[in-house]
Design a protein around this motif. Structure first.
Motif, PDB file in Angstrom:
ATOM      1  N   MET A  81     -13.713   2.581  -9.294  1.00 18.85           N
ATOM      2  CA  MET A  81     -13.413   1.621  -8.223  1.00 18.85           C
ATOM      3  C   MET A  81     -12.256   2.121  -7.354  1.00 18.85           C
ATOM      4  O   MET A  81     -12.181   1.803  -6.162  1.00 18.85           O
ATOM      5  N   ASP A  82     -11.363   2.896  -7.932  1.00 23.39           N
ATOM      6  CA  ASP A  82     -10.297   3.530  -7.139  1.00 23.39           C
ATOM      7  C   ASP A  82     -10.939   4.454  -6.102  1.00 23.39           C
ATOM      8  O   ASP A  82     -10.591   4.428  -4.917  1.00 23.39           O
ATOM      9  N   ALA A  83     -11.912   5.243  -6.555  1.00 24.40           N
ATOM     10  CA  ALA A  83     -12.608   6.160  -5.638  1.00 24.40           C
ATOM     11  C   ALA A  83     -13.326   5.388  -4.527  1.00 24.40           C
ATOM     12  O   ALA A  83     -13.278   5.779  -3.351  1.00 24.40           O
ATOM     13  N   THR A  94     -12.498   2.520  -3.362  1.00 20.89           N
ATOM     14  CA  THR A  94     -11.449   2.013  -2.469  1.00 20.89           C
ATOM     15  C   THR A  94     -10.971   3.107  -1.518  1.00 20.89           C
ATOM     16  O   THR A  94     -10.758   2.860  -0.322  1.00 20.89           O
ATOM     17  N   HIS A  95     -10.803   4.323  -2.051  1.00 16.02           N
ATOM     18  CA  HIS A  95     -10.404   5.444  -1.177  1.00 16.02           C
ATOM     19  C   HIS A  95     -11.403   5.625  -0.034  1.00 16.02           C
ATOM     20  O   HIS A  95     -11.028   5.793   1.123  1.00 16.02           O
ATOM     21  N   ALA A  96     -12.689   5.594  -0.404  1.00 17.07           N
ATOM     22  CA  ALA A  96     -13.727   5.839   0.600  1.00 17.07           C
ATOM     23  C   ALA A  96     -13.742   4.732   1.657  1.00 17.07           C
ATOM     24  O   ALA A  96     -13.784   5.009   2.859  1.00 17.07           O
ATOM     25  N   VAL A 131      -5.033  -2.148   0.848  1.00 19.64           N
ATOM     26  CA  VAL A 131      -5.403  -2.264  -0.569  1.00 19.64           C
ATOM     27  C   VAL A 131      -4.431  -1.417  -1.392  1.00 19.64           C
ATOM     28  O   VAL A 131      -3.827  -1.897  -2.360  1.00 19.64           O
ATOM     29  N   HIS A 132      -4.259  -0.168  -0.978  1.00 21.34           N
ATOM     30  CA  HIS A 132      -3.357   0.700  -1.732  1.00 21.34           C
ATOM     31  C   HIS A 132      -1.898   0.286  -1.578  1.00 21.34           C
ATOM     32  O   HIS A 132      -1.136   0.327  -2.535  1.00 21.34           O
ATOM     33  N   ALA A 133      -1.513  -0.104  -0.365  1.00 18.54           N
ATOM     34  CA  ALA A 133      -0.121  -0.522  -0.154  1.00 18.54           C
ATOM     35  C   ALA A 133       0.228  -1.694  -1.074  1.00 18.54           C
ATOM     36  O   ALA A 133       1.329  -1.760  -1.631  1.00 18.54           O
ATOM     37  N   PRO A 171      -2.943  -1.109 -14.279  1.00 17.76           N
ATOM     38  CA  PRO A 171      -3.769   0.058 -13.904  1.00 17.76           C
ATOM     39  C   PRO A 171      -4.132   0.046 -12.412  1.00 17.76           C
ATOM     40  O   PRO A 171      -4.606  -0.967 -11.891  1.00 17.76           O
ATOM     41  N   HIS A 172      -3.919   1.181 -11.783  1.00 22.46           N
ATOM     42  CA  HIS A 172      -4.114   1.334 -10.331  1.00 22.46           C
ATOM     43  C   HIS A 172      -5.533   0.953  -9.889  1.00 22.46           C
ATOM     44  O   HIS A 172      -5.712   0.196  -8.929  1.00 22.46           O
ATOM     45  N   GLY A 173      -6.531   1.466 -10.595  1.00 22.89           N
ATOM     46  CA  GLY A 173      -7.916   1.232 -10.174  1.00 22.89           C
ATOM     47  C   GLY A 173      -8.309  -0.236 -10.260  1.00 22.89           C
ATOM     48  O   GLY A 173      -9.040  -0.747  -9.404  1.00 22.89           O
ATOM     49  N   CYS A 190      -6.255  -2.837  -9.981  1.00 17.16           N
ATOM     50  CA  CYS A 190      -5.572  -3.535  -8.873  1.00 17.16           C
ATOM     51  C   CYS A 190      -6.351  -3.320  -7.571  1.00 17.16           C
ATOM     52  O   CYS A 190      -6.579  -4.263  -6.803  1.00 17.16           O
ATOM     53  N   ASN A 191      -6.767  -2.093  -7.323  1.00 18.80           N
ATOM     54  CA  ASN A 191      -7.546  -1.805  -6.110  1.00 18.80           C
ATOM     55  C   ASN A 191      -8.857  -2.577  -6.091  1.00 18.80           C
ATOM     56  O   ASN A 191      -9.229  -3.166  -5.077  1.00 18.80           O
ATOM     57  N   ALA A 192      -9.561  -2.562  -7.224  1.00 17.27           N
ATOM     58  CA  ALA A 192     -10.869  -3.222  -7.298  1.00 17.27           C
ATOM     59  C   ALA A 192     -10.748  -4.702  -6.975  1.00 17.27           C
ATOM     60  O   ALA A 192     -11.585  -5.273  -6.278  1.00 17.27           O
TER      61      ALA A 192
HETATM   62 FE   LIG Z   1      -5.985   5.229  -5.335  1.00 17.69          FE
END
Ligand SMILES: [Fe+2]
Length: 384
Positions: free
Chosen positions: A192-194, A196-198, A261-263, A275-277, A279-281
């Motif tokens: 899900m981190d990936a 979010t990046h996309a 999202v990342h900020a 966990p980062h992913g 939180c992003n998800a």
């Molecule tokens: Fe990330």
């Protein structure tokens, strides 16, 4: 508008490529490497395996396994002391985003001096870091190939974003055989981190035709393979496709940057050590709902890349379909449903929002937000 495209000069992909990476290192003339990893990978014997492989290429090594899940200023300091003690001329990071970020911090300070906090922001260093080879064992952060380094400042309870061309590794290694042992939860969160990046790169104000192509292909590969990678971790094909997907998403955000999202996720990670992913998800559909006002057409295209039939949908409906598809994917792979479930406290939201607005990742979000708007996005994500 001009644009620059950053990527490591040498990138190895696919099952078995670790061996090839080691052979390539022989010709580079390195003498001693500091392997930066975490205690889990060290206990599993993966670091020892890398040491053996380096030794066959006449490269000695020492291991620093003190990287925490959200690497800290203290982690960087300790690793740097070890690097100096052993006189290392190469850093090898082994793991997911955390060891790569910690290794970047160590390698950057080794070449430029000072503390990692001195380099918070964009392109603050004078010189390239000590050569870094990044061996990836997860599929999501893409830290093995980016110029992003995220370090937690324990004193301020924030994650510092160090965005610096000089932290780009000289070589990235994505061998899916090293990813087969990843547990379900980590596979889901990093995947899900990936995604979010996309998505963030695709709607970013700095997107270019190059980053667009990378982002959309990444979205498609993630939707086609993440569920399988989570459900059947031993499926090498799904793991390999996810390795490509997260690398493509990395190519996109390394150059188009990210968004709120990342900020915002960085603040949750820094404050509660989450966990980062995950939180992003959780934040992704909420931030993109906020971005619909400026980016409906782009979000409709993301929905299409996710396999939604958007032919009869206008931009608004297409954007809503994108949010639904993101939520469904998160649900299918067992991502928690709300920030309150993770222990986030309502009373902390104003401070989290203030710090999110200072994070460099938010600068390219397509719709600028006020403090109150960021707080509202956090509040929206508190409930399922
Ligand atoms: Fe990330």
């Amino acid at each position: 508008m001009t644009s620059t495209f950053f990527i490591p000069s040498f990138n190895l992909m696919g099952a078995g490529c670790l061996k090839e990476a080691m052979v390539t290192l022989r010709s580079r003339g390195f003498h001693k490497a500091l392997i930066v990893t975490d205690s889990v990978l060290n206990k599993l014997g993966v670091a020892a395996r890398i040491q053996t492989q380096l030794a066959t290429q006449q490269i000695e090594s020492a291991v620093f396994d003190g990287t925490q899940p959200n690497p800290t200023v203290a982690n960087v300091r300790t690793g740097l002391a070890l690097l100096r003690q052993h006189g290392c001329d190469l850093v090898v990071s082994l793991g997911g985003g955390s060891p790569h970020d910690c290794a970047k911090g160590i390698a950057l300070c080794a070449a430029n001096g000072g503390e990692i906090a001195d380099y918070e922001g964009v392109d603050r260093s004078a010189k390239p870091q000590l050569p870094l080879v990044a061996i990836n064992t997860t599929a999501g952060t893409a830290s093995e190939m980016t110029r992003f380094c995220i370090i937690t400042d324990e004193a301020r309870h924030i994650k510092m974003a160090i965005v610096d061309r000089h932290v780009t590794p000289i070589m990235s290694v994505n061998d899916p055989e090293l990813m087969l042992a990843m547990p379900k939860g980590l596979t889901a969160a990093t995947g899900m981190d990936a995604l979010t990046h996309a998505v963030e790169a695709y709607v970013s104000t700095a997107a270019t035709p190059i980053t667009d192509a990378c982002a959309l292909k990444a979205v498609q590969l993630i939707v086609d393979n993440l569920r399988t990678a989570v459900a059947h971790g031993d499926n090498l094909q799904a793991r390999e496709q996810m390795a490509y997907a997260q690398f493509l998403a990395g190519m996109a955000f390394n150059n188009a940057s990210l968004g709120y999202v990342h900020a915002m996720a960085h603040q949750l990670g820094g404050f509660y050590d989450l966990p980062h992913g995950v939180c992003n998800a959780l934040l992704l559909p909420h931030v993109e709902a906020f971005n619909v006002l400026t980016s409906a057409a782009r979000l409709r295209t993301v929905a299409q890349a996710m396999g939604v039939d958007v032919q009869t949908l206008d931009d608004q409906a297409g954007a809503q379909a994108c949010l639904t598809a993101i939520r469904q994917l998160a649900l299918d792979i067992g991502i928690p449903k709300s920030l309150s479930e993770l222990g986030v406290k309502e009373e902390d939201i104003p401070l989290l929002a203030t710090n999110a607005l200072k994070d460099a990742c938010g600068l390219t979000n397509p719709r600028p937000a006020t403090q109150a708007e960021i707080e509202n996005i956090f509040r929206g994500a508190m409930v399922a």
